[in-house]
Design a protein around this motif. Structure first.
Motif, PDB file in Angstrom:
ATOM      1  N   GLN A  49       1.084  -1.177   0.026  1.00  0.00           N
ATOM      2  CA  GLN A  49      -0.224   0.158   0.331  1.00  0.00           C
ATOM      3  C   GLN A  49       0.649   1.617  -0.160  1.00  0.00           C
ATOM      4  O   GLN A  49       1.892   1.323   0.713  1.00  0.00           O
ATOM      5  CB  GLN A  49      -1.100   0.085   1.132  1.00  0.00           C
ATOM      6  N   LEU A  50       0.526   2.008  -0.823  1.00  0.00           N
ATOM      7  CA  LEU A  50       1.465   3.515  -1.420  1.00  0.00           C
ATOM      8  C   LEU A  50       2.009   4.128   0.606  1.00  0.00           C
ATOM      9  O   LEU A  50       0.600   4.296   0.785  1.00  0.00           O
ATOM     10  CB  LEU A  50       1.192   4.274  -2.052  1.00  0.00           C
ATOM     11  N   ASP A  51       2.716   4.763   0.442  1.00  0.00           N
ATOM     12  CA  ASP A  51       2.639   5.797   1.967  1.00  0.00           C
ATOM     13  C   ASP A  51       2.507   6.846   1.313  1.00  0.00           C
ATOM     14  O   ASP A  51       2.568   7.888   0.339  1.00  0.00           O
ATOM     15  CB  ASP A  51       4.183   5.032   1.670  1.00  0.00           C
ATOM     16  N   PRO A  52       2.774   7.551   2.293  1.00  0.00           N
ATOM     17  CA  PRO A  52       2.645   9.060   2.203  1.00  0.00           C
ATOM     18  C   PRO A  52       3.861   9.295   0.937  1.00  0.00           C
ATOM     19  O   PRO A  52       4.366   9.587   1.275  1.00  0.00           O
ATOM     20  CB  PRO A  52       2.675   9.624   2.979  1.00  0.00           C
ATOM     21  N   GLY A  53       2.923  10.558  -0.011  1.00  0.00           N
ATOM     22  CA  GLY A  53       4.530  10.693  -1.360  1.00  0.00           C
ATOM     23  C   GLY A  53       4.567   9.830  -1.998  1.00  0.00           C
ATOM     24  O   GLY A  53       5.673  10.203  -3.035  1.00  0.00           O
ATOM     25  N   GLU A  54       4.113   9.006  -1.702  1.00  0.00           N
ATOM     26  CA  GLU A  54       4.638   7.366  -2.665  1.00  0.00           C
ATOM     27  C   GLU A  54       4.320   7.652  -3.989  1.00  0.00           C
ATOM     28  O   GLU A  54       2.766   7.679  -4.195  1.00  0.00           O
ATOM     29  CB  GLU A  54       5.481   6.528  -2.399  1.00  0.00           C
ATOM     30  N   LYS A  55       5.040   7.987  -4.989  1.00  0.00           N
ATOM     31  CA  LYS A  55       4.379   7.294  -6.501  1.00  0.00           C
ATOM     32  C   LYS A  55       4.210   6.137  -6.537  1.00  0.00           C
ATOM     33  O   LYS A  55       4.919   4.867  -6.233  1.00  0.00           O
ATOM     34  CB  LYS A  55       4.990   7.560  -7.490  1.00  0.00           C
ATOM     35  N   LEU A  56       3.266   6.047  -7.482  1.00  0.00           N
ATOM     36  CA  LEU A  56       2.145   4.691  -7.117  1.00  0.00           C
ATOM     37  C   LEU A  56       3.045   3.679  -8.697  1.00  0.00           C
ATOM     38  O   LEU A  56       2.988   2.369  -9.201  1.00  0.00           O
ATOM     39  CB  LEU A  56       0.919   4.432  -8.817  1.00  0.00           C
ATOM     40  N   ASN A  57       4.233   4.001  -9.397  1.00  0.00           N
ATOM     41  CA  ASN A  57       4.911   3.381 -10.307  1.00  0.00           C
ATOM     42  C   ASN A  57       5.651   2.352  -9.659  1.00  0.00           C
ATOM     43  O   ASN A  57       6.222   2.339  -8.589  1.00  0.00           O
ATOM     44  CB  ASN A  57       6.148   4.449 -11.210  1.00  0.00           C
ATOM     45  N   ASN A  58       6.001   1.344 -10.278  1.00  0.00           N
ATOM     46  CA  ASN A  58       7.288   0.294  -9.657  1.00  0.00           C
ATOM     47  C   ASN A  58       7.684  -0.102 -11.000  1.00  0.00           C
ATOM     48  O   ASN A  58       7.148  -1.320 -11.880  1.00  0.00           O
ATOM     49  CB  ASN A  58       6.000  -1.141  -9.252  1.00  0.00           C
ATOM     50  N   SER A  59       8.802   0.318 -11.641  1.00  0.00           N
ATOM     51  CA  SER A  59       9.225   0.002 -12.553  1.00  0.00           C
ATOM     52  C   SER A  59      11.053  -1.043 -12.537  1.00  0.00           C
ATOM     53  O   SER A  59      10.807  -1.710 -14.023  1.00  0.00           O
ATOM     54  CB  SER A  59      10.675   1.543 -13.168  1.00  0.00           C
ATOM     55  N   PHE A  60      10.686  -1.771 -11.489  1.00  0.00           N
ATOM     56  CA  PHE A  60      11.604  -2.498 -11.264  1.00  0.00           C
ATOM     57  C   PHE A  60      11.966  -3.381 -10.135  1.00  0.00           C
ATOM     58  O   PHE A  60      11.567  -3.202  -9.498  1.00  0.00           O
ATOM     59  CB  PHE A  60      12.976  -2.558 -11.340  1.00  0.00           C
ATOM     60  N   ALA A  61      12.093  -4.509 -10.066  1.00  0.00           N
ATOM     61  CA  ALA A  61      12.143  -5.153  -9.219  1.00  0.00           C
ATOM     62  C   ALA A  61      13.947  -5.854  -9.179  1.00  0.00           C
ATOM     63  O   ALA A  61      14.613  -6.660 -10.208  1.00  0.00           O
ATOM     64  CB  ALA A  61      11.758  -6.326  -8.882  1.00  0.00           C
ATOM     65  N   THR A  62      15.170  -5.995  -8.141  1.00  0.00           N
ATOM     66  CA  THR A  62      16.522  -6.275  -8.470  1.00  0.00           C
ATOM     67  C   THR A  62      16.719  -6.841  -6.959  1.00  0.00           C
ATOM     68  O   THR A  62      16.301  -5.623  -5.630  1.00  0.00           O
ATOM     69  CB  THR A  62      17.785  -5.426  -8.840  1.00  0.00           C
ATOM     70  N   VAL A  63      17.240  -7.840  -7.012  1.00  0.00           N
ATOM     71  CA  VAL A  63      17.259  -8.396  -5.691  1.00  0.00           C
ATOM     72  C   VAL A  63      18.720  -8.378  -5.004  1.00  0.00           C
ATOM     73  O   VAL A  63      19.886  -8.304  -5.706  1.00  0.00           O
ATOM     74  CB  VAL A  63      16.653  -9.713  -5.133  1.00  0.00           C
ATOM     75  N   SER A  64      19.329  -7.946  -3.733  1.00  0.00           N
ATOM     76  CA  SER A  64      20.005  -7.973  -3.088  1.00  0.00           C
ATOM     77  C   SER A  64      21.151  -9.379  -3.130  1.00  0.00           C
ATOM     78  O   SER A  64      21.061 -10.752  -3.212  1.00  0.00           O
ATOM     79  CB  SER A  64      20.348  -7.135  -1.474  1.00  0.00           C
ATOM     80  N   PRO A  65      22.750  -9.614  -3.248  1.00  0.00           N
ATOM     81  CA  PRO A  65      23.009 -10.241  -3.378  1.00  0.00           C
ATOM     82  C   PRO A  65      22.438 -11.582  -2.132  1.00  0.00           C
ATOM     83  O   PRO A  65      22.966 -12.834  -2.717  1.00  0.00           O
ATOM     84  CB  PRO A  65      24.788  -9.780  -3.314  1.00  0.00           C
ATOM     85  N   ASP A  66      22.679 -11.480  -0.860  1.00  0.00           N
ATOM     86  CA  ASP A  66      22.802 -12.121  -0.268  1.00  0.00           C
ATOM     87  C   ASP A  66      20.709 -12.203  -0.201  1.00  0.00           C
ATOM     88  O   ASP A  66      20.398 -13.189   1.059  1.00  0.00           O
ATOM     89  CB  ASP A  66      22.739 -11.036   1.712  1.00  0.00           C
TER      90      ASP A  66
END
Length: 287
Positions: free
Chosen positions: A119-136
Motif C-alpha cells: 500500500q502506497l505510503d504518503p508521498g510515494e508514487k504508484l510506479n513500480n519500475s523494476f525489481a532487483t534482489v540484493s546478493p544476500d
C-alpha cells in the motif's frame, strides 16, 4: 517503468518492422570502464520491458504480453524489469493511474506464484519500475518514475523470513537515499553487494551530461533494511541506433550476469521500429 510506453494494440500494428544495429564502442567513467561486445534484437511486446539472467545463462524477458490474464483482469496492467534470485523470479507490477498500491509477484522454482501487495505510503508514487534482489537474497530494491532522490527497499518476498510465506502485505524498509537526483529509472541490477547499475530514460541532459545514461550507484554499505546512502555516477549513454528516424527511443531493463560478468541493457527503437527492442551487451574492462 513508464505507465505504458505503447499500448498493446499500438505495438501490434507495427508487426513486420525491421531494425538493424550499429557498431560497438567503448564507454568509460572514472572508476569503471565497459566495452560494448554485441547486440541483439527482441520482440518489444514480449520482451521490451526488462530481462534477467538465469543460472544456466539463458535470459528471461518481460513485456506487455508477459502479464498473466488473471493479473491483467485484477488491474495489474504494467510489468517492470524483473530479477531472478536463487531460482525465484521477481516481477514488479503497477496498476492504473489512480492505484493506491503496487505489487510484486514471486514465482518459485516449482512454478508457484505468490503476490505481495504494498500500500502506497504518503508521498510515494504508484510506479513500480523494476525489481532487483540484493546478493544476500534478503532485500528487494525498486523505484519510482520521474525525478527521485531515492530507491525503495523492501524485504525480499519469500526469501526474507519476515515476509508471509504465501503472499500478503509488504511494507517498505529503510530506503537508499541518493546523493544526486535521478530521473525515469527503468531498471537496476546489483553488480556487488554495494554497487548497482541503473538504466535511466532521461533524455534531457540536465541532470547528467549523457542522454539516457547508464548510472552507477555505490552504497556506503550493503543493504540491510536500514537507511543507507548511495553515490550516483553517470557511466555512459545507452546507444540510440536504428534504421528508423526519430528520437523517441526508450531505455528499459538492465541485467548483470554475475556468472559471466556480462551487462545487458535494453533500448526500444523509435517510430515504426518500436516493435523491436535492442539488447546491448557489455563487459567490464580491467587494467
Amino acid at each position: 517503468m513508464k505507465r505504458q510506453f505503447l499500448s498493446l494494440s499500438a505495438l501490434s500494428v507495427l508487426s513486420g518492422a525491421l531494425v538493424l544495429g550499429g557498431g560497438g564502442a567503448v564507454s568509460a567513467a572514472s572508476d569503471a570502464q565497459w566495452t560494448e561486445t554485441g547486440s541483439a534484437q527482441v520482440d518489444s511486446l514480449g520482451s521490451g520491458q526488462g530481462l534477467a539472467s538465469r543460472a544456466d545463462g539463458t535470459l528471461l524477458y518481460r513485456g506487455l504480453t508477459s502479464i498473466p490474464l488473471d493479473l491483467r483482469i485484477a488491474g495489474w496492467g504494467h510489468i517492470g524489469d524483473p530479477d531472478i534470485a536463487n531460482g525465484y523470479v521477481f516481477d514488479a507490477y503497477q496498476g492504473s493511474d489512480t492505484a493506491t498500491s503496487k505489487m510484486f509477484a514471486v514465482t518459485t522454482p516449482a512454478g508457484q506464484r505468490y503476490q505481495y501487495v504494498h500500500q502506497l505510503d504518503p508521498g510515494e508514487k504508484l510506479n513500480n519500475s523494476f525489481a532487483t534482489v540484493s546478493p544476500d537474497n534478503q532485500w528487494l530494491v525498486s523505484g519510482e518514475w520521474g525525478d527521485q532522490p531515492r530507491l525503495q527497499v523492501f524485504p525480499a518476498p519469500l526469501l526474507n523470513a519476515s515476509t508471509p510465506a504465501t503472499g500478503g502485505a509488504l511494507a517498505q524498509a529503510g530506503q537508499i537515499t541518493l546523493d544526486r537526483t535521478v530521473r525515469d529509472i527503468q531498471g537496476c541490477d546489483f553488480v556487488t553487494a554495494t554497487r548497482l547499475l541503473c538504466a535511466s530514460d532521461d533524455d534531457s541532459g540536465t541532470l547528467f551530461p549523457r542522454i539516457r545514461p547508464l548510472l552507477q550507484v555505490d552504497l556506503e554499505r550493503a543493504v540491510d533494511g536500514k537507511a543507507v546512502t548511495g553515490h550516483v555516477t553517470s557511466l555512459f549513454a545507452l546507444p540510440q541506433r536504428s534504421t528508423c528516424t526519430g528520437t523517441a527511443y526508450e531505455a528499459e531493463g538492465v541485467d548483470y550476469d554475475t556468472n559471466t560478468g556480462t551487462l545487458r541493457a535494453e533500448v526500444v527503437q523509435p517510430g515504426i521500429c518500436a516493435l523491436a527492442t535492442s539488447v546491448y551487451s557489455y563487459q567490464q574492462v580491467t587494467g
